[in-house]
Design an enzyme around this catalytic site. Sequence first.
Site, mmCIF file in Angstrom:
data_model
loop_
_atom_site.group_PDB
_atom_site.id
_atom_site.type_symbol
_atom_site.label_atom_id
_atom_site.label_comp_id
_atom_site.label_asym_id
_atom_site.label_seq_id
_atom_site.Cartn_x
_atom_site.Cartn_y
_atom_site.Cartn_z
ATOM 1 N N GLU A 69 6.795 4.118 3.466
ATOM 2 C CA GLU A 69 5.712 3.234 3.730
ATOM 3 C C GLU A 69 6.416 1.877 4.713
ATOM 4 O O GLU A 69 7.516 1.729 4.508
ATOM 5 C CB GLU A 69 5.235 2.531 2.541
ATOM 6 N N CYS A 102 0.253 0.613 -0.337
ATOM 7 C CA CYS A 102 -0.625 -0.222 -0.236
ATOM 8 C C CYS A 102 -0.873 -0.546 1.315
ATOM 9 O O CYS A 102 -2.178 -0.859 1.520
ATOM 10 C CB CYS A 102 -0.375 -1.676 -0.646
ATOM 11 N N ASN A 141 -5.327 5.308 -1.962
ATOM 12 C CA ASN A 141 -3.687 5.270 -2.628
ATOM 13 C C ASN A 141 -3.482 4.858 -3.925
ATOM 14 O O ASN A 141 -3.545 5.883 -4.827
ATOM 15 C CB ASN A 141 -2.976 3.978 -1.832
ATOM 16 N N GLU A 142 -3.722 3.597 -4.312
ATOM 17 C CA GLU A 142 -3.467 3.261 -5.696
ATOM 18 C C GLU A 142 -4.836 2.736 -6.203
ATOM 19 O O GLU A 142 -4.813 1.481 -6.912
ATOM 20 C CB GLU A 142 -2.227 2.271 -5.842
HETATM 21 O O1 AHR Z 1 5.901 0.828 -3.040
HETATM 22 C C1 AHR Z 1 5.514 -0.441 -2.949
HETATM 23 C C2 AHR Z 1 4.042 -0.591 -3.319
HETATM 24 O O2 AHR Z 1 3.859 -0.188 -4.598
HETATM 25 C C3 AHR Z 1 3.224 0.426 -2.588
HETATM 26 O O3 AHR Z 1 2.744 0.035 -1.404
HETATM 27 C C4 AHR Z 1 2.184 0.768 -3.707
HETATM 28 O O4 AHR Z 1 1.424 1.968 -3.334
HETATM 29 C C5 AHR Z 1 2.627 0.383 -5.048
HETATM 30 O O5 AHR Z 1 1.981 -0.568 -5.721
#
Ligand code: AHR
Length: 672
Positions: A66, A263, A394-395
């Site tokens: 990321e 994120c 993603n999350e």
């Molecule tokens: O790894 C950092 C963040 O942690 C990522 O962007 C997210 O997916 C998670 O909350």
Amino acid sequence: MWNPSRGVSIRHTSGAILCAMVCGGLAIVGARGGTEQAAGAVSLLTVNAAAPGAAISATLFGIFFEDINFAADGGIYAEKIKNRSFEFPDALMGWRRAVAVESNGAFTVRTDAPPSPQNPHYLRITSKAGTFGVSNDGFRGIGVSKGQKFRFSVLARVPPGQRAGGGKLLVEFENNRGEPRGGIVLEGFTTQWARYTGTLEAAADDIRSHLRLLLPAAGSIDVDMVSLFPEDTWKGRENGLRRDLTQLLSDLKPGFIRFPGGCIVEGRFLDGRYQWKTTIGAPADRKLIVNRWNDEFPHRAAPDYYQTFGLGFFEYFQLAEDVGAEPLPILNCGMACQFNSNELVPLAQIDPYVQDALDLIEFANGPVTSAWGKKRADMGHPAPFNLKFVGVGNEQWGPQYIERYELFAKVLKQKHPEIRLISSVGPSAAGKEFDYLWGRLRELKADLVDEHYYMPPNWFLSNTNRYDNYPRTGPKVFAGEYAAHAPTIPARGQRPSTLATALAEAAFMTGLERNADVVELSSYAPLFAHVDAWQWTPNLIWFDNMKSYGTTSYYVQKLFGGNRGTHVLPVNKPEEGLFVSASLDDKAGEVIVKLVNPGAAARNVRVDFTGKRASGAGKAFVLTGSPDAENSLASPTTIAPAEEALTLAAGSSAVERTLAAHSLTVLRVPVR
Ligand code: AHR
């Protein structure tokens, strides 16, 4: 995601667990998750080499990438010029009047007749008399070493109405006293935009060098896409990656690379989401956006953090191919970050998002005659990238996620049954949301479910059996983001990466490996951090503008990734405080045993190999040291594996060893 500013917290512990006797008095529970072996005792382990169980996926251990902590721009993407095309909202960020010259000129950002309509801003430098110009700060400076060569390029023209052909442009490294430290002269400019290139050689080591552009005499020049790359990028590519950082990735022998996050996929609002289509094609035409980590954490604000997408989807696919990893893109599913705006695209308007996924599959795998396959070929890669996975969101969590996932799955499964979809169960390792999402995803017969856990070391030590009782059918697990979070060290404001935290992860990873029939992929997160520009800790790899190092966790990942077997082998449950997994590498004809002793006392073990006979010389890789030890730029391998030759116990098919306190040991034993 754990975020101090959101009040969403995870438990932090000291890393010690209570002292207690375990049944039989064979072991005593000690500090840091270990138990001590009674004096003279030997832990007996039996590995049946003739009973291979579940196949271990080649993707079991991979990489999470990321662009956080300056991982991409200012990190692995080797571009040295910050705000190279003057598209930051503060268009002169990173640029200032060159130190060495008097204020006998002016520079302004303009938008009339730019070279790329996508990136409309460029810079006009005008000298009224004498030398005048601008200097770029780089990403917290530009790291150069004496004799190092760099490729410089710039789009330039003589402003319309002015005399063409007369001007010269000096391009020089400068130190913090404004003194030149190696440069070139470009000339021959016309009133038409054109690209000019040259090779600069740095005259001295300087971790915070700047690059300046000077007009030596009265005149004007327009410049855009001011770019500087080391010649020595990974594979020598022009729009290339930092060699040292890419080598560290390659050395992990990753099974996959997940990109671009995290994120960053989601955006705070949907218009700030990651849109892969804007990240391909000529770098000068890629449209910059803010990086969501720019000011996400007020205590670690990075106002100069933007995404140029110089490292875009084509380069991610290429990187995956280079290091032998499966590409694993995660796409926005019509939801912005739920910790931020929670903006949702209405279900009736989701088609463009689904179309992005379809087009991505065509970009990666389609024939060169297809619209998107042609774009891949035009970028220099006619062969397909052989994409097998696509992440949907993603999350994300809640019924809103399931509704959107279903719409994606319906179309993608119908048009591309060969692609396996990754779905989300939110940011937590357990709980109501987690259970709800797992339940729904099972009903929907999802392929792979992405679990995230940033938890204290003790959580990892006491969850090594997390997957022992997961159903053996249905969706597979992608442990997509995890790391052991020790308490923040106040003086540093960072959570450390000690040997103890790494061993907690190693113990947990034995559980991933033992459950390879359920867990198909896993990745530590985040990956990279710039020592002067980080937002999040801990991370796997740290770097400055010249050097880099792997943390203790990096070496755990490396030992697991480099010693992944093909099949799980049965091994008896060890005594408390010792963590074990065993596998067969049927290509190498070797049994691999991973033993984690996080405790403060050494342990004697005897590993008997049955079913097949252990033979010949094996190898042991041992990671050990002080539990509080960390690696650093100054001491990058304080904790790093040592390789030893392994001999069998006399006349036996067994290995006898003393496992050091605080250690991970990987045994590789040939079997016949
Ligand atoms: O790894 C950092 C963040 O942690 C990522 O962007 C997210 O997916 C998670 O909350």
